[in-house]
Design an enzyme around this catalytic site. Structure first.
Site, PDB file in Angstrom:
ATOM      1  N   ASP A 114     -23.477  23.713  17.997  1.00 30.75           N
ATOM      2  CA  ASP A 114     -22.703  24.345  16.927  1.00 30.75           C
ATOM      3  C   ASP A 114     -21.227  24.059  17.145  1.00 30.75           C
ATOM      4  OD1 ASP A 114     -23.368  26.943  14.841  1.00 30.75           O
ATOM      5  OD2 ASP A 114     -21.283  26.572  15.382  1.00 30.75           O
ATOM      6  N   HIS A 149     -34.615  18.206   3.869  1.00 28.41           N
ATOM      7  CA  HIS A 149     -33.815  19.335   3.383  1.00 28.41           C
ATOM      8  C   HIS A 149     -34.644  20.440   2.733  1.00 28.41           C
ATOM      9  CE1 HIS A 149     -30.127  21.160   1.649  1.00 28.41           C
ATOM     10  NE2 HIS A 149     -30.957  21.524   0.680  1.00 28.41           N
ATOM     11  N   ASN A 201     -30.179  32.754   9.271  1.00 30.97           N
ATOM     12  CA  ASN A 201     -29.520  33.583   8.253  1.00 30.97           C
ATOM     13  C   ASN A 201     -29.940  33.122   6.874  1.00 30.97           C
ATOM     14  OD1 ASN A 201     -27.898  35.110  10.103  1.00 30.97           O
ATOM     15  ND2 ASN A 201     -26.589  33.311  10.357  1.00 30.97           N
ATOM     16  N   GLY A 227     -24.675  36.217   6.111  1.00 32.82           N
ATOM     17  CA  GLY A 227     -23.586  35.294   6.446  1.00 32.82           C
ATOM     18  C   GLY A 227     -23.989  33.833   6.469  1.00 32.82           C
ATOM     19  N   HIS A 246     -28.786  24.447   4.344  1.00 33.54           N
ATOM     20  CA  HIS A 246     -29.860  23.587   4.857  1.00 33.54           C
ATOM     21  C   HIS A 246     -30.462  24.416   5.989  1.00 33.54           C
ATOM     22  CE1 HIS A 246     -31.290  19.327   6.167  1.00 33.54           C
ATOM     23  NE2 HIS A 246     -31.867  20.187   7.000  1.00 33.54           N
ATOM     24  N   HIS A 299     -31.601  26.259   9.047  1.00 31.00           N
ATOM     25  CA  HIS A 299     -31.314  25.984  10.455  1.00 31.00           C
ATOM     26  C   HIS A 299     -31.595  27.212  11.289  1.00 31.00           C
ATOM     27  CE1 HIS A 299     -27.632  27.362   8.434  1.00 31.00           C
ATOM     28  NE2 HIS A 299     -27.331  27.993   9.564  1.00 31.00           N
TER      29      HIS A 299
END
Ligand code: 5GP
Ligand code: ZN
Length: 114
Positions: free
Chosen positions: A30, A46, A87, A93, A98, A100
């Protein structure tokens, strides 16, 4: 999807620090880590969030969890432990649309729930 930053990471058009890759899934660091170890795992195909994925391509789930298991074994994370978070939508948030999973580890993580 052409305007999706994580699709661009899959295609190599945006640089990332990859920590895992197989035919279906990539894991990368990240950009703004929230723990000593903070990686994102995404499927190369995707979908926009976990409900979209679950409805339209549920086999991706097993492929991503397999990837995270392999990574956690390779890095010996199971002993001290790790957290997986996803999330969906504004209250959670979500900022990148895409699907994750955040994989957080490397230190004690704040406990939620009681
Ligand atoms: P979300 O808030 O949608 O659950 O998580 C998106 C995550 O993607 C955030 O933790 C953010 O730091 C990370 N992120 C956003 N853009 C990039 C990028 O271009 N590269 C990397 N490696 N991470 C990113
Ligand atoms: Zn995408």
């Amino acid at each position: 999807m052409s305007d999706c930053i994580f699709c661009k990471i899959v295609e190599g058009k945006i640089p990332s620090t990859k920590i895992f890759e197989n035919e279906k899934v990539i894991g990368f660091k990240d950009l703004r880590p929230q723990a000593v170890i903070h990686n994102l795992f995404i499927h190369k195909k995707h979908t926009k969030n976990i409900n979209d994925l679950s409805q339209n391509d549920p086999s991706q789930l097993a492929e991503m969890f397999e990837a995270m298991r392999l990574y956690s074994e390779q890095e010996n994370l199971s002993k001290d432990g790790f957290r997986i978070v996803t999330n969906l939508g504004p209250n959670a948030g979500q900022t990148v649309f895409h699907t994750h999973f955040h994989l957080l580890a490397g230190e004690p993580l704040g406990h939620f729930g009681s």
